[in-house]
Design an enzyme around this catalytic site. Structure first.
Site, PDB file in Angstrom:
ATOM      1  N   HIS A   1       0.857  -1.193   0.000  1.00 29.47           N
ATOM      2  CA  HIS A   1       0.000   0.000   0.000  1.00 29.47           C
ATOM      3  C   HIS A   1       0.891   1.242   0.000  1.00 29.47           C
ATOM      4  O   HIS A   1       1.994   1.212   0.546  1.00 29.47           O
ATOM      5  CB  HIS A   1      -0.917  -0.008   1.235  1.00 29.47           C
ATOM      6  CG  HIS A   1      -1.994   1.016   1.133  1.00 29.47           C
ATOM      7  ND1 HIS A   1      -1.795   2.334   1.453  1.00 29.47           N
ATOM      8  CD2 HIS A   1      -3.289   0.919   0.722  1.00 29.47           C
ATOM      9  CE1 HIS A   1      -2.915   3.015   1.239  1.00 29.47           C
ATOM     10  NE2 HIS A   1      -3.843   2.173   0.799  1.00 29.47           N
TER      11      HIS A   1
ATOM     12  N   GLU B   1      -3.519   2.919  -7.246  1.00 27.73           N
ATOM     13  CA  GLU B   1      -4.017   4.026  -6.423  1.00 27.73           C
ATOM     14  C   GLU B   1      -3.057   5.202  -6.542  1.00 27.73           C
ATOM     15  O   GLU B   1      -1.961   5.150  -5.969  1.00 27.73           O
ATOM     16  CB  GLU B   1      -4.062   3.627  -4.943  1.00 27.73           C
ATOM     17  CG  GLU B   1      -5.004   2.507  -4.602  1.00 27.73           C
ATOM     18  CD  GLU B   1      -5.337   2.503  -3.104  1.00 27.73           C
ATOM     19  OE1 GLU B   1      -6.513   2.363  -2.797  1.00 27.73           O
ATOM     20  OE2 GLU B   1      -4.422   2.650  -2.268  1.00 27.73           O
TER      21      GLU B   1
HETATM   22  O1  G3P Z   1      -6.562   1.471   0.388  1.00 25.22           O
HETATM   23  C1  G3P Z   1      -7.537   2.339  -0.073  1.00 25.22           C
HETATM   24  C2  G3P Z   1      -7.146   3.735   0.067  1.00 25.22           C
HETATM   25  O2  G3P Z   1      -5.816   4.056  -0.011  1.00 25.22           O
HETATM   26  C3  G3P Z   1      -8.038   4.710  -0.598  1.00 25.22           C
HETATM   27  O3  G3P Z   1      -8.321   5.627   0.398  1.00 25.22           O
HETATM   28  O4  G3P Z   1      -9.701   7.221   1.599  1.00 25.22           O
HETATM   29  O5  G3P Z   1      -9.190   7.579  -0.812  1.00 25.22           O
HETATM   30  O6  G3P Z   1     -10.751   5.749  -0.150  1.00 25.22           O
HETATM   31  P1  G3P Z   1      -9.562   6.588   0.228  1.00 25.22           P
END
Ligand code: G3P
Length: 215
Positions: A89, A137
């Site tokens: 992550h 991400e």
């Molecule tokens: O692991 C999921 C995360 O990093 C996304 O965070 O708060 O943008 O949904 P968020």
């Protein structure tokens, strides 16, 4: 469609509160038939798994049993009831060799693996290690409420293309996703599921937030 809810270290996702989110996730999965999993902190894994929800660790270390004080052994995670783990992550980055070690250690105890990556190139690199899924991400959108599927749709389509060149690993995406609309856009762009944290954990009703995401 796979909804993976990362509880991170939010207070609203810690201890008894983690169990409440887990119960809501279990109910949403039962009611809708959509696959929903929850990733609590390691210390909350057993209580979360006992709710019956599919449970992922937020990460494991690529170690064997023995002298590794403070590490998270995948076998301990599996014995606590987890069936999968996130790895790499953006809040817990590993080097490529560390990802490979952790993947092998997780596979040894049959944990499902979802490896996160920042961008399409990193996604393709980790896909070559053949995890069960890759989750792209962009770090700058995490926690913003601005969804990757709308702010940076190319990152999803490029990741799907780059990953498909090296393996048939499914692609998930995350960062800023808070609504069913955001999820729909992500799926249209080729993602097979989403990682969500703040949009569920910080919501007044995690149940309603999850229902909105999956229906
Ligand atoms: O692991 C999921 C995360 O990093 C996304 O965070 O708060 O943008 O949904 P968020």
């Amino acid at each position: 469609m796979f909804l993976l809810v990362n509880l991170k270290t939010y207070e609203a996702g810690t201890g008894d509160a983690a169990v409440r989110v887990a119960e809501a996730a279990r109910d949403v999965a039962d009611e809708t038939g959509v696959r929903v999993a929850v990733a609590p902190q390691a210390v909350d894994l057993r209580a979360v798994a006992e709710t019956g929800v599919e449970t992922f660790a937020q990460g494991v270390d690529g170690i064997g049993y023995g002298s590794s004080t403070g590490a998270i052994h995948p076998g301990a995670i599996a014995r606590a009831g987890a069936t999968g783990t996130l790895l790499n992550h953006s809040e817990r980055r590993l080097r490529l060799a560390g990802i490979d070690d952790a993947l092998n250690a997780a596979r040894d105890v049959s944990l499902e693996t979802v490896v996160c990556a920042n961008n399409p190139a990193q996604s393709a690199a980790v896909a070559a290690l053949e995890p069960d899924a890759v989750a792209v991400e962009p770090p700058e959108l995490i926690g913003t409420g601005t969804p990757v599927s709308k702010a940076d749709p190319d990152i999803i389509t490029d990741t799907v293309d780059r990953v498909s060149e090296v393996s048939d690993t499914p692609v998930l995406c995350g960062a800023g996703i808070t609504s069913g609309d955001d999820v729909e856009s992500a799926l249209e762009l080729g993602a097979e599921g989403v990682l969500v944290a703040s949009g569920v954990v910080k919501s007044e009703s995690p149940r309603d937030a999850m229902l909105d995401l999956v229906t």
